[in-house]
Design an enzyme around this catalytic site. Sequence first.
Site, PDB file in Angstrom:
ATOM      1  N   GLU A  72     -15.318  27.813  17.199  1.00  0.00           N
ATOM      2  CA  GLU A  72     -15.144  26.457  18.018  1.00  0.00           C
ATOM      3  C   GLU A  72     -13.953  26.366  18.843  1.00  0.00           C
ATOM      4  O   GLU A  72     -13.861  25.976  19.816  1.00  0.00           O
ATOM      5  CB  GLU A  72     -15.081  25.337  16.916  1.00  0.00           C
ATOM      6  CG  GLU A  72     -16.592  25.083  16.388  1.00  0.00           C
ATOM      7  CD  GLU A  72     -16.568  24.714  14.756  1.00  0.00           C
ATOM      8  OE1 GLU A  72     -15.698  24.220  14.461  1.00  0.00           O
ATOM      9  OE2 GLU A  72     -17.668  24.928  14.440  1.00  0.00           O
ATOM     10  N   HIS A  91     -11.208  30.992  15.265  1.00  0.00           N
ATOM     11  CA  HIS A  91     -12.548  30.191  15.108  1.00  0.00           C
ATOM     12  C   HIS A  91     -13.648  30.138  16.245  1.00  0.00           C
ATOM     13  O   HIS A  91     -12.932  30.123  17.275  1.00  0.00           O
ATOM     14  CB  HIS A  91     -12.461  29.006  14.181  1.00  0.00           C
ATOM     15  CG  HIS A  91     -13.796  28.582  13.662  1.00  0.00           C
ATOM     16  ND1 HIS A  91     -14.502  27.661  14.509  1.00  0.00           N
ATOM     17  CD2 HIS A  91     -14.130  28.516  12.360  1.00  0.00           C
ATOM     18  CE1 HIS A  91     -15.659  27.579  13.760  1.00  0.00           C
ATOM     19  NE2 HIS A  91     -15.476  27.812  12.401  1.00  0.00           N
ATOM     20  N   LYS A 112     -12.641  21.458   9.203  1.00  0.00           N
ATOM     21  CA  LYS A 112     -12.742  21.186  10.611  1.00  0.00           C
ATOM     22  C   LYS A 112     -12.151  19.677  11.075  1.00  0.00           C
ATOM     23  O   LYS A 112     -11.267  19.194  10.390  1.00  0.00           O
ATOM     24  CB  LYS A 112     -14.302  21.160  11.090  1.00  0.00           C
ATOM     25  CG  LYS A 112     -14.624  22.781  10.531  1.00  0.00           C
ATOM     26  CD  LYS A 112     -16.207  22.817  11.535  1.00  0.00           C
ATOM     27  CE  LYS A 112     -16.739  24.046  10.928  1.00  0.00           C
ATOM     28  NZ  LYS A 112     -17.806  24.486  11.355  1.00  0.00           N
ATOM     29  N   ASN A 162     -13.608  25.145   5.251  1.00  0.00           N
ATOM     30  CA  ASN A 162     -12.787  25.021   6.799  1.00  0.00           C
ATOM     31  C   ASN A 162     -13.522  23.403   6.884  1.00  0.00           C
ATOM     32  O   ASN A 162     -14.536  23.187   6.980  1.00  0.00           O
ATOM     33  CB  ASN A 162     -13.474  25.869   7.716  1.00  0.00           C
ATOM     34  CG  ASN A 162     -13.084  25.386   9.077  1.00  0.00           C
ATOM     35  OD1 ASN A 162     -12.337  24.357   9.222  1.00  0.00           O
ATOM     36  ND2 ASN A 162     -13.655  26.016  10.177  1.00  0.00           N
ATOM     37  N   SER A 213     -23.337  28.497   7.388  1.00  0.00           N
ATOM     38  CA  SER A 213     -24.424  27.934   6.751  1.00  0.00           C
ATOM     39  C   SER A 213     -24.253  28.740   5.346  1.00  0.00           C
ATOM     40  O   SER A 213     -25.295  28.754   4.717  1.00  0.00           O
ATOM     41  CB  SER A 213     -25.499  28.108   7.254  1.00  0.00           C
ATOM     42  OG  SER A 213     -25.594  27.528   8.366  1.00  0.00           O
ATOM     43  N   GLY A 240     -23.198  25.860  11.189  1.00  0.00           N
ATOM     44  CA  GLY A 240     -23.721  24.603  11.184  1.00  0.00           C
ATOM     45  C   GLY A 240     -24.943  24.233  11.632  1.00  0.00           C
ATOM     46  O   GLY A 240     -25.452  23.248  11.947  1.00  0.00           O
ATOM     47  N   GLU A 245     -18.518  35.608  11.190  1.00  0.00           N
ATOM     48  CA  GLU A 245     -19.232  34.290  11.364  1.00  0.00           C
ATOM     49  C   GLU A 245     -19.978  34.329  12.578  1.00  0.00           C
ATOM     50  O   GLU A 245     -19.674  34.146  13.635  1.00  0.00           O
ATOM     51  CB  GLU A 245     -18.244  32.978  11.564  1.00  0.00           C
ATOM     52  CG  GLU A 245     -17.373  32.817  10.205  1.00  0.00           C
ATOM     53  CD  GLU A 245     -16.927  31.187  10.220  1.00  0.00           C
ATOM     54  OE1 GLU A 245     -17.350  30.906   9.103  1.00  0.00           O
ATOM     55  OE2 GLU A 245     -16.214  31.029  11.020  1.00  0.00           O
TER      56      GLU A 245
HETATM   57  P1  PGA Z   1     -20.825  25.933   8.267  1.00  0.00           P
HETATM   58  O1  PGA Z   1     -19.441  26.444   9.245  1.00  0.00           O
HETATM   59  O2  PGA Z   1     -20.622  26.512   6.893  1.00  0.00           O
HETATM   60  O3  PGA Z   1     -20.997  24.688   8.346  1.00  0.00           O
HETATM   61  O4  PGA Z   1     -21.894  26.730   9.254  1.00  0.00           O
HETATM   62  C1  PGA Z   1     -18.802  27.614   8.789  1.00  0.00           C
HETATM   63  C2  PGA Z   1     -17.514  27.715   9.817  1.00  0.00           C
HETATM   64  O5  PGA Z   1     -17.648  27.316  11.044  1.00  0.00           O
HETATM   65  O6  PGA Z   1     -16.562  28.228   9.138  1.00  0.00           O
END
Ligand code: PGA
Length: 251
Positions: free
Chosen positions: A98, A96, A12, A10, A214, A174, A168
């Site tokens: 976010e 997601h 983003k 992803n 992560s 993140g 997730e």
């Molecule tokens: P990350 O993000 O690997 O940077 O933790 C995962 C995601 O949001 O899909």
Amino acid sequence: MHRRPLIAGNWKMHLTLTEAVNLARTVATSASACPDRDVMVAPASTALAAVCNAVADTPLLVGAQNVAWEKEGAFTGEISPIMLTDLGVNMALVGHSERRQIFGEDDAMINRRLRGALHFGIRPVLCIGETLAEREDGRTFAVLESQVRQGLHEVSIEQMAETVLAYEPVWAIGTGKTATTEQAQEVHGFLRRLLAAIYEKTLADKTRILYGGSVKPDNIDALMAQPDIDGALVGGAALKAESFDRIVQFR
Ligand code: PGA
């Protein structure tokens, strides 16, 4: 039960057009080298067309980071499922964290997006996950069950066969904090039993459940060794060809 692994990146809101195309080309090489697994990248929408063109003759799958539910109309800022299929995009992230947290998307909207995607032939990756406060309150399973039941409302068994689930934990996205492999497996096992209860066991056994939050080159192997973890949804580590390649090549 064999489930074909899926490693998804992803991207983003990162990468210019040239950067996205270059990275996609490199990831496509990694994907070609690992024919026993699916590899997908989800670029920003501005790069979707160019990335689709660049990797058209490779096994790399291209997904969108979100998708609207109508085929066209007055939906400023949205991208319709047929606009995506027109480019060659056939997967999309939906729900997601976010989108949920920053842009206020709720389970009802996420369900509309998911069903819209399915209706127009796009395979959705439904993202779910609890916040740290919810986990500390002992509400992890209740929250996940509610997100799954609402997200999959009126999704048929045939449609569910085209759908991927991604767990997730919000507190792991993140942050550099991964769920332990035991925590992740515990949730993935729970989700598979939940799918069996909502649908049927055969379908639950076939459904791919990805872990995200992560994921890095140094934890992917242990995560993928868990019986109910069928792949990964990778943010930060998907932006560097080298780290994503190692994740794609999990062993
Ligand atoms: P990350 O993000 O690997 O940077 O933790 C995962 C995601 O949001 O899909």
